[in-house]
Write an enzyme that holds these catalytic residues in place. Structure first.
Site, PDB file in Angstrom:
ATOM      1  N   ASP A  88       0.720  -1.278  -0.016  1.00 12.61           N
ATOM      2  CA  ASP A  88      -0.049  -0.009   0.105  1.00 12.61           C
ATOM      3  C   ASP A  88       1.072   1.354  -0.137  1.00 12.61           C
ATOM      4  O   ASP A  88       2.129   1.140   0.248  1.00 12.61           O
ATOM      5  CB  ASP A  88      -1.099   0.003   1.191  1.00 12.61           C
ATOM      6  N   GLU A 146      -0.509  -1.899   5.212  1.00 15.77           N
ATOM      7  CA  GLU A 146       0.393  -1.901   6.352  1.00 15.77           C
ATOM      8  C   GLU A 146       0.315  -0.390   6.779  1.00 15.77           C
ATOM      9  O   GLU A 146       0.592  -0.462   8.382  1.00 15.77           O
ATOM     10  CB  GLU A 146       1.717  -2.034   6.042  1.00 15.77           C
ATOM     11  N   GLU A 147       0.029   0.672   6.361  1.00 15.65           N
ATOM     12  CA  GLU A 147       0.083   2.069   6.854  1.00 15.65           C
ATOM     13  C   GLU A 147      -1.166   2.258   7.642  1.00 15.65           C
ATOM     14  O   GLU A 147      -0.990   3.416   8.214  1.00 15.65           O
ATOM     15  CB  GLU A 147       0.123   2.756   5.527  1.00 15.65           C
ATOM     16  N   HIS A 371       8.257   8.812   4.376  1.00 16.59           N
ATOM     17  CA  HIS A 371       6.808   9.601   4.378  1.00 16.59           C
ATOM     18  C   HIS A 371       6.980  11.013   4.105  1.00 16.59           C
ATOM     19  O   HIS A 371       6.098  11.961   4.382  1.00 16.59           O
ATOM     20  CB  HIS A 371       6.204   9.552   5.933  1.00 16.59           C
TER      21      HIS A 371
END
Length: 396
Positions: A88, A146-147, A371
């Site tokens: 993702d 996962e995020e 990020h």
């Protein structure tokens, strides 16, 4: 010196990975240009499933409501080894000036999950090409979401993705380590990640008449400070814990006392007893603060990922495999941190280890943190990831 059969097999796998590196790059860049947010993935799992099916690998789709699991049964008896990659992306605008820049506005692979997926897919291609030489079974775990809690790992485990699995391994590219290095550590390496929302119901009024109101801003200010008392004075200082307030919102005028205030924060711990203690202490402080200041305060405490524990034996195994690939001087220890990672659910179920592959490289501007809108990594990290995965399977 004459090589053993096992050494010849591993060399064959590594040579194939080197040969297929351009395909890794091609897959990674395609995924990077077409990122998908957590729990919204459609194109990516379809791409993964087709790739694995075309290789002749058994495929299960929609595992845990979004994941893809491939199974390769080797020609020799042995363990069942699971390898995991997440796929993702994040709600971030891609600001890199590269030919493979994200084509989806406001969405990008800013953490390297495209790297993980490409590495594991091509590893699968190499391994099925030498199927008869593989001991046991290989399970390829391609995980969604996962995020974003509750994440995809827990649901995939509950859906049986680890049934019959003896060991599980996962990798994460890490820009804080230079390409060419691999980082490992055993024990607790990442924290459980919980979230809390606090709503303070006060009594609004005129800024010139505070005695007629119940000021939620002042009450919230006390909470911001008092909640830190949990970590500094209630939790055993030898057991890591933190509480961070990430948002404090209330009011929008100079002379009006608002009637509500809102706090958002995160609590991070390793030890599960400490995790429960932090939640209990937080709720206790909130309750007594409400009584003290004659307000009503609501708390919504949401459990996120559990803490990630790397099993010592399996971590030593990955360390040895990594040293064979990059040399002892390039295998380093990554200090534990308070970040969250839902690979924790896999190693909570079966023994395994999570390791990090260096991807930093100033020469290609791969210097920005995970990020970040300009995040990028050296794609050669995929090759090392694939070699560690292949070595783990062939040495099992």
């Amino acid at each position: 010196m004459t090589q053993t059969t096992e050494e010849q097999t591993i060399k064959k796998a590594f040579d194939q990975l080197d040969k297929l590196y351009p395909e890794m790059v091609e897959i990674r860049r395609d995924l990077h240009m077409n990122p998908e947010l957590s729990f919204q993935e459609q194109r990516t799992p379809a791409f993964i499933a087709k790739y694995l099916k075309d290789l002749g690998i058994e495929v299960q789709t929609n595992v845990g409501d979004g994941g893809v699991v491939g199974t390769l049964r080797g020609g020799k008896p042995g363990k069942t080894i699971a390898l995991r990659a997440d796929f993702d992306a994040l709600p971030i605008e891609d600001e890199k000036e590269v030919p493979f820049k994200s084509q989806v506005p406001g969405v990008m692979h800013a953490c390297g999950h495209d790297i993980h997926t490409a590495a594991l897919l091509v590893t699968a291609k190499v391994l099925i090409g030498m199927k008869e030489e593989i001991p046991g079974t290989v399970v390829f775990l391609h995980q969604h979401a996962e995020e974003l809690a509750p994440g995809g790992a827990k649901a995939m485990v509950e859906d049986g993705c680890l049934d019959g699995v003896d060991e599980v391994y996962g990798a994460h590219v890490e820009v804080n380590f230079p390409v060419g290095q691999i980082a490992v550590n055993d024990g607790y390496v990442q924290a459980s990640s919980d979230a809390f929302d606090i709503t303070i119901h006060g009594k609004g009024g005129h800024g010139a008449e505070p005695h007629r109101s119940v000021d939620p801003l002042v009450i919230g200010s006390h909470l911001v400070v008092d909640l830190q008392h949990i970590v500094s004075r209630r939790v055993d200082p030898l057991k890591p814990a933190l509480i961070t307030i990430g948002a404090f919102n209330s009011g929008d005028a100079h002379n009006i006392i608002p009637d509500k205030a809102f706090l958002k924060g995160t609590a991070r711990t390793y030890d599960q007893d400490v995790r429960r203690q932090v939640e209990d202490e937080l709720k206790l402080i909130v309750r007594h603060t409400a009584e003290k200041y004659r307000a009503k305060i609501d708390v919504d405490f949401t459990h996120g990922y559990i803490s990630l524990y790397n099993h010592p034996k399996e971590t030593a195994f990955i360390k040895e495999r990594s040293e064979e690939i990059v040399g002892k001087d390039n295998v380093v220890i990554k200090p534990p941190d308070m970040g969250g990672e839902d690979f924790a659910y896999y190693v909570d179920k079966v023994p395994g280890s999570f390791f990090w592959v260096g991807g930093g490289n100033p020469e290609i501007d791969a210097i920005y943190p995970h990020h970040h809108p300009k995040f990028d990594v050296d794609e050669k990290s995929m090759l090392l990831t694939g070699k560690v995965f292949a070595s783990a399977v062939l040495n099992s």
